[in-house]
Scaffold this motif. Structure first.
Motif, PDB file in Angstrom:
ATOM      1  N   LYS A  26       4.042  17.180 -12.956  1.00  0.00           N
ATOM      2  CA  LYS A  26       4.125  18.618 -12.659  1.00  0.00           C
ATOM      3  C   LYS A  26       5.447  19.201 -13.173  1.00  0.00           C
ATOM      4  O   LYS A  26       5.467  20.292 -13.738  1.00  0.00           O
ATOM      5  N   GLU A  27       6.543  18.464 -13.006  1.00  0.00           N
ATOM      6  CA  GLU A  27       7.838  18.925 -13.502  1.00  0.00           C
ATOM      7  C   GLU A  27       7.843  19.018 -15.020  1.00  0.00           C
ATOM      8  O   GLU A  27       8.404  19.955 -15.585  1.00  0.00           O
ATOM      9  N   TYR A  28       7.201  18.060 -15.715  1.00  0.00           N
ATOM     10  CA  TYR A  28       7.089  18.131 -17.176  1.00  0.00           C
ATOM     11  C   TYR A  28       6.265  19.349 -17.572  1.00  0.00           C
ATOM     12  O   TYR A  28       6.609  20.075 -18.496  1.00  0.00           O
ATOM     13  N   GLU A  29       5.158  19.556 -16.860  1.00  0.00           N
ATOM     14  CA  GLU A  29       4.250  20.661 -17.158  1.00  0.00           C
ATOM     15  C   GLU A  29       4.929  22.015 -16.956  1.00  0.00           C
ATOM     16  O   GLU A  29       4.763  22.938 -17.755  1.00  0.00           O
ATOM     17  N   ILE A  46       0.836  -1.201   0.000  1.00  0.00           N
ATOM     18  CA  ILE A  46       0.000   0.000   0.000  1.00  0.00           C
ATOM     19  C   ILE A  46       0.871   1.252   0.000  1.00  0.00           C
ATOM     20  O   ILE A  46       0.656   2.187  -0.785  1.00  0.00           O
ATOM     21  N   LYS A  47       1.893   1.275   0.861  1.00  0.00           N
ATOM     22  CA  LYS A  47       2.783   2.432   0.940  1.00  0.00           C
ATOM     23  C   LYS A  47       3.560   2.619  -0.355  1.00  0.00           C
ATOM     24  O   LYS A  47       3.763   3.752  -0.811  1.00  0.00           O
ATOM     25  N   ALA A  48       3.998   1.537  -0.965  1.00  0.00           N
ATOM     26  CA  ALA A  48       4.734   1.623  -2.230  1.00  0.00           C
ATOM     27  C   ALA A  48       3.845   2.194  -3.331  1.00  0.00           C
ATOM     28  O   ALA A  48       4.303   3.011  -4.142  1.00  0.00           O
ATOM     29  N   ALA A  49       2.578   1.789  -3.373  1.00  0.00           N
ATOM     30  CA  ALA A  49       1.650   2.321  -4.371  1.00  0.00           C
ATOM     31  C   ALA A  49       1.429   3.818  -4.150  1.00  0.00           C
ATOM     32  O   ALA A  49       1.375   4.597  -5.119  1.00  0.00           O
ATOM     33  N   GLU A  50       1.309   4.243  -2.889  1.00  0.00           N
ATOM     34  CA  GLU A  50       1.139   5.666  -2.586  1.00  0.00           C
ATOM     35  C   GLU A  50       2.357   6.473  -3.022  1.00  0.00           C
ATOM     36  O   GLU A  50       2.221   7.535  -3.629  1.00  0.00           O
ATOM     37  N   LYS A 110       4.668   9.940  -9.635  1.00  0.00           N
ATOM     38  CA  LYS A 110       4.104  10.206 -10.963  1.00  0.00           C
ATOM     39  C   LYS A 110       3.508  11.606 -11.033  1.00  0.00           C
ATOM     40  O   LYS A 110       3.657  12.309 -12.034  1.00  0.00           O
ATOM     41  N   ALA A 111       2.812  12.027  -9.958  1.00  0.00           N
ATOM     42  CA  ALA A 111       2.225  13.368  -9.927  1.00  0.00           C
ATOM     43  C   ALA A 111       3.320  14.431  -9.950  1.00  0.00           C
ATOM     44  O   ALA A 111       3.214  15.434 -10.672  1.00  0.00           O
TER      45      ALA A 111
END
Length: 163
Positions: A111-114, A96-100, A106-107
């Motif tokens: 944001k860095e790409y944007e 669960i923690k790894a998925a979070e 990814k977010a």
């Protein structure tokens, strides 16, 4: 080895002692050191009888790591049900923690790409070998353009074949 165990082994074959069952229904046994009728000593063994007998349906990891350690002799005592449940819960929490963390990463990356802080990776497809004289060219010659010490990989195609 007691006389009774020796008598049982001679009468009924190998004596195996059930030591536990895991959450999947696999049963684990210990076969103590035994002597054959010729006097040869057979060393002790540990084994598992899997609940799913179909070999082609085996899923890696179907034997818990705690039981695997016991079978391979890396631990002396077999695991308890409480230990198995506790470790299973810990593994689920880690997933669960790894998925979070992956979602947060990814977010942040989006944001860095944007914001233009990081350039997006470019997908390139290069054919041929970098040392070939025709590197990056789509047409290949049917005549060899290099020989012996000057051979260039991918520099020519035998007649009748196209890449």
């Amino acid at each position: 080895m007691s006389r009774l165990a020796s008598l049982l082994r001679r009468t009924f074959g190998v004596v195996k002692e059930h030591v536990g069952t895991d959450l999947s229904g696999n049963k684990y046994y210990n076969i103590p050191e035994q002597k054959t009728w010729t006097g040869r000593v057979v060393r002790p063994r540990r084994l598992v009888e899997v609940a799913n007998l179909k070999e082609f349906e085996y899923i890696e990891g179907s034997i818990p790591s705690e039981w695997d350690a016991w079978i391979r002799g890396r631990r002396k005592q077999p695991p308890t049900i409480e230990e198995l449940l506790k470790n299973e819960h810990s593994r689920e929490q880690i997933k669960i923690k790894a998925a979070e963390v992956e979602e947060m990463d990814k977010a942040l990356q989006a944001k860095e790409y944007e914001d233009g802080l990081v350039a997006e990776p470019v997908q390139t497809q290069i054919k041929g070998h970098a040392s070939a004289t025709q590197f990056g060219q789509t047409e290949f010659s049917e005549e060899p353009v290099s020989t012996a010490n000057t051979f260039q990989p991918g520099s020519w195609t035998p007649a009748g074949t196209k890449k």
